[in-house]
Design a protein around this motif. Structure first.
Motif, PDB file in Angstrom:
ATOM      1  N   LEU A   4       0.860  -1.180   0.000  1.00 32.91           N
ATOM      2  CA  LEU A   4       0.000   0.000   0.000  1.00 32.91           C
ATOM      3  C   LEU A   4       0.895   1.228   0.000  1.00 32.91           C
ATOM      4  N   GLU A   6       0.641   5.504   0.157  1.00 34.91           N
ATOM      5  CA  GLU A   6      -0.123   6.750   0.264  1.00 34.91           C
ATOM      6  C   GLU A   6       0.508   7.831  -0.605  1.00 34.91           C
ATOM      7  N   CYS A  22      -4.550   6.073  -1.689  1.00 31.84           N
ATOM      8  CA  CYS A  22      -3.800   4.860  -1.384  1.00 31.84           C
ATOM      9  C   CYS A  22      -3.836   3.956  -2.616  1.00 31.84           C
ATOM     10  N   TRP A  38      -8.374   4.181   6.460  1.00 38.57           N
ATOM     11  CA  TRP A  38      -7.457   5.270   6.728  1.00 38.57           C
ATOM     12  C   TRP A  38      -7.322   5.414   8.240  1.00 38.57           C
ATOM     13  N   GLN A  79      -7.292   1.803  -6.323  1.00 41.68           N
ATOM     14  CA  GLN A  79      -6.971   2.890  -5.389  1.00 41.68           C
ATOM     15  C   GLN A  79      -8.195   3.258  -4.561  1.00 41.68           C
ATOM     16  N   TYR A  96      -2.042   6.949   7.435  1.00 41.44           N
ATOM     17  CA  TYR A  96      -1.749   5.619   6.918  1.00 41.44           C
ATOM     18  C   TYR A  96      -2.976   5.028   6.232  1.00 41.44           C
ATOM     19  N   CYS A  97      -2.746   4.227   5.206  1.00 41.69           N
ATOM     20  CA  CYS A  97      -3.800   3.346   4.705  1.00 41.69           C
ATOM     21  C   CYS A  97      -3.419   1.918   5.097  1.00 41.69           C
ATOM     22  N   GLY A 116       0.506   0.971   4.657  1.00 42.41           N
ATOM     23  CA  GLY A 116       1.424   1.805   3.917  1.00 42.41           C
ATOM     24  C   GLY A 116       2.483   2.347   4.863  1.00 42.41           C
TER      25      GLY A 116
END
Length: 125
Positions: A4, A6, A22, A38, A79, A96-97, A116
């Motif tokens: 992942l 971002e 993401c 998220w 995405q 963060y994702c 991510g």
């Protein structure tokens, strides 16, 4: 290997809308029973779950952020995108994702298996 990543602006002005994307590789965001979230971490604070979009396209939001948050997806690009409106300096955080299997406990950040690397967003004029 699931990855992942971002992307988005690192600096946003107060009252504007923050938009982060993401990009997922190694897995499809439409695969059954996976949820894509998220999560953010303000400086000096813990991780905060913001919201998620399901494999089906359904969305779920933290009650504290629901009025300002929207998560959408582009399945052709694999995405999903966070939109956070009316930002203030209190929205400054690393964003963060992350991915989770099954819906139960979407806000339990320790149950996410892939993340991510995170992206710093600062809200300042």
């Amino acid at each position: 290997q699931v990855q992942l990543q971002e992307s988005g602006p690192g600096l946003v002005k107060p009252s504007q809308t923050l938009s982060l994307t993401c990009t997922v590789s190694g897995a499809s965001i439409t695969t059954h029973f996976y949820y894509w979230s998220w999560i953010r971490q303000p400086p000096g604070k813990g991780l905060e779950w913001m919201g998620a979009i399901a494999w089906s396209g359904s969305t779920y939001y933290s009650p504290s952020l629901k009025s300002r948050t929207s998560i959408i997806r582009d399945t052709s690009k694999n995405q999903f995108t966070l939109q956070l409106s009316s930002v203030t300096p209190e929205d400054t955080a690393v964003y963060y994702c992350a991915r989770k299997y099954e819906m139960a406990g979407l806000d339990r950040v320790d149950e996410y298996d892939y993340w991510g690397q995170g992206t710093q967003v600062t809200v300042s004029s």
